[in-house]
Design a protein around this motif. Structure first.
Motif, mmCIF file in Angstrom:
data_model
loop_
_atom_site.group_PDB
_atom_site.id
_atom_site.type_symbol
_atom_site.label_atom_id
_atom_site.label_comp_id
_atom_site.label_asym_id
_atom_site.label_seq_id
_atom_site.Cartn_x
_atom_site.Cartn_y
_atom_site.Cartn_z
ATOM 1 N N LYS A 187 -101.428 -2.846 44.207
ATOM 2 C CA LYS A 187 -100.452 -3.925 44.402
ATOM 3 C C LYS A 187 -99.868 -3.867 45.818
ATOM 4 C CE LYS A 187 -96.474 -5.939 41.942
ATOM 5 N NZ LYS A 187 -95.739 -6.574 42.908
ATOM 6 N N ILE A 211 -102.534 -5.131 48.295
ATOM 7 C CA ILE A 211 -102.628 -6.596 48.226
ATOM 8 C C ILE A 211 -101.434 -7.236 48.929
ATOM 9 C CG2 ILE A 211 -102.512 -8.569 46.636
ATOM 10 C CD1 ILE A 211 -104.207 -6.766 44.679
ATOM 11 N N GLU A 212 -100.242 -6.720 48.666
ATOM 12 C CA GLU A 212 -99.034 -7.261 49.307
ATOM 13 C C GLU A 212 -99.082 -7.097 50.827
ATOM 14 O OE1 GLU A 212 -96.335 -9.003 48.042
ATOM 15 O OE2 GLU A 212 -97.562 -9.077 46.243
ATOM 16 N N SER A 213 -99.684 -5.992 51.300
ATOM 17 C CA SER A 213 -99.729 -5.744 52.742
ATOM 18 C C SER A 213 -100.616 -6.751 53.463
ATOM 19 C CB SER A 213 -100.223 -4.325 53.026
ATOM 20 O OG SER A 213 -101.621 -4.218 52.819
ATOM 21 N N ARG A 214 -101.531 -7.376 52.743
ATOM 22 C CA ARG A 214 -102.464 -8.333 53.332
ATOM 23 C C ARG A 214 -101.869 -9.738 53.406
ATOM 24 N NH1 ARG A 214 -105.266 -5.682 56.197
ATOM 25 N NH2 ARG A 214 -106.883 -7.233 56.230
ATOM 26 N N LYS A 215 -100.751 -9.971 52.730
ATOM 27 C CA LYS A 215 -100.133 -11.298 52.712
ATOM 28 C C LYS A 215 -99.250 -11.486 53.942
ATOM 29 C CE LYS A 215 -99.906 -11.682 47.663
ATOM 30 N NZ LYS A 215 -98.973 -11.783 46.527
ATOM 31 N N SER A 216 -99.001 -12.743 54.272
ATOM 32 C CA SER A 216 -98.078 -13.024 55.359
ATOM 33 C C SER A 216 -96.666 -12.667 54.901
ATOM 34 C CB SER A 216 -98.145 -14.505 55.749
ATOM 35 O OG SER A 216 -97.571 -15.299 54.720
ATOM 36 N N ASP A 217 -95.750 -12.512 55.839
ATOM 37 C CA ASP A 217 -94.372 -12.141 55.498
ATOM 38 C C ASP A 217 -93.730 -13.136 54.542
ATOM 39 O OD1 ASP A 217 -94.442 -9.819 56.951
ATOM 40 O OD2 ASP A 217 -93.512 -10.688 58.741
ATOM 41 N N ASP A 218 -94.083 -14.408 54.647
ATOM 42 C CA ASP A 218 -93.505 -15.427 53.765
ATOM 43 C C ASP A 218 -94.002 -15.297 52.326
ATOM 44 O OD1 ASP A 218 -92.152 -16.492 55.911
ATOM 45 O OD2 ASP A 218 -93.713 -17.970 56.347
ATOM 46 N N GLU A 219 -95.225 -14.797 52.142
ATOM 47 C CA GLU A 219 -95.832 -14.683 50.811
ATOM 48 C C GLU A 219 -95.486 -13.386 50.093
ATOM 49 O OE1 GLU A 219 -100.151 -16.671 51.102
ATOM 50 O OE2 GLU A 219 -99.892 -14.885 52.348
ATOM 51 N N LYS A 220 -94.991 -12.392 50.805
ATOM 52 C CA LYS A 220 -94.831 -11.049 50.255
ATOM 53 C C LYS A 220 -93.718 -10.959 49.224
ATOM 54 C CE LYS A 220 -96.604 -8.165 53.898
ATOM 55 N NZ LYS A 220 -96.360 -7.045 54.759
ATOM 56 N N GLU A 221 -93.973 -10.120 48.206
ATOM 57 C CA GLU A 221 -92.950 -9.715 47.243
ATOM 58 C C GLU A 221 -92.412 -8.352 47.651
ATOM 59 O OE1 GLU A 221 -94.308 -9.436 43.233
ATOM 60 O OE2 GLU A 221 -95.481 -11.248 43.408
#
Length: 186
Positions: free
Chosen positions: A83, A86-96
């Protein structure tokens, strides 16, 4: 069992929690000393309570626990680490944003890293070890080692800020795989 033996067991049991504490220290955005205390307390309590549970379960469940403890730790660590990756690959706006201070996350990590302590507790039942003092030593040693680990992670986190979540996730996945391999092949 001697105090030296109990201390050696405590240090050995604390190593997985130590690695996760380092990872947590890397990931905390706005660090305060109380964060190190909280993380260390979760790990220390889990490492101290699990041998008590194992002691209570005793011999009848030993083979069952030994047969699945590594799978439980593996699944939990790979899930949480995956998890994070996966989160590290998202843009800052998409991250949880993975939060190592979240109580649910800490409980999951504390349980995953203390399952081996459950088996040790079963062993204590057969060796007729004084379980309360032994569990207290294990809890205190784990707390102190994890407290140090959070600060080590905090210092090294400054070097890896942009990739901290990815690195932390990879570390947790590697730990899960390591636990599984050790129990299956060694």
């Amino acid at each position: 069992m001697s105090i030296i033996s109990i201390l050696a067991i405590a240090i050995g049991l604390a190593m997985d929690a130590f690695a996760v504490s380092i990872t947590s220290g890397i990931l905390i955005k706005e660090f305060k000393n109380r964060h190190a205390f909280k993380i260390s307390a979760f790990f220390g309590v889990a490492q101290g309570v699990m041998p008590l549970i194992g002691y209570a379960l005793g011999y009848s469940f030993k083979s069952y626990i030994e047969n699945i403890d590594h799978w439980i730790a593996f699944v939990m660590l790979v899930f949480i680490g995956g998890k994070m990756i996966i989160e590290s690959r998202k843009s800052d706006d998409e991250k949880e944003n993975f939060n190592p201070l979240n109580n649910k996350v800490l409980i999951s990590l504390a349980i995953a890293t203390s399952i081996d302590a459950l088996v040790v507790g079963v062993g204590f039942a057969f060796l007729q070890v004084s379980v309360i003092p032994s569990c207290t030593i294990i809890a205190v040693v784990t707390f102190l080692i994890c407290f140090l680990g959070v600060f080590i992670g905090r210092k090294s986190g400054d070097l890896f800020k942009s990739k901290a979540e990815l690195i932390g996730g990879v570390i947790l996945v590697i730990m899960g795989i390591k636990i599984l391999i050790e129990h299956l092949f060694f």
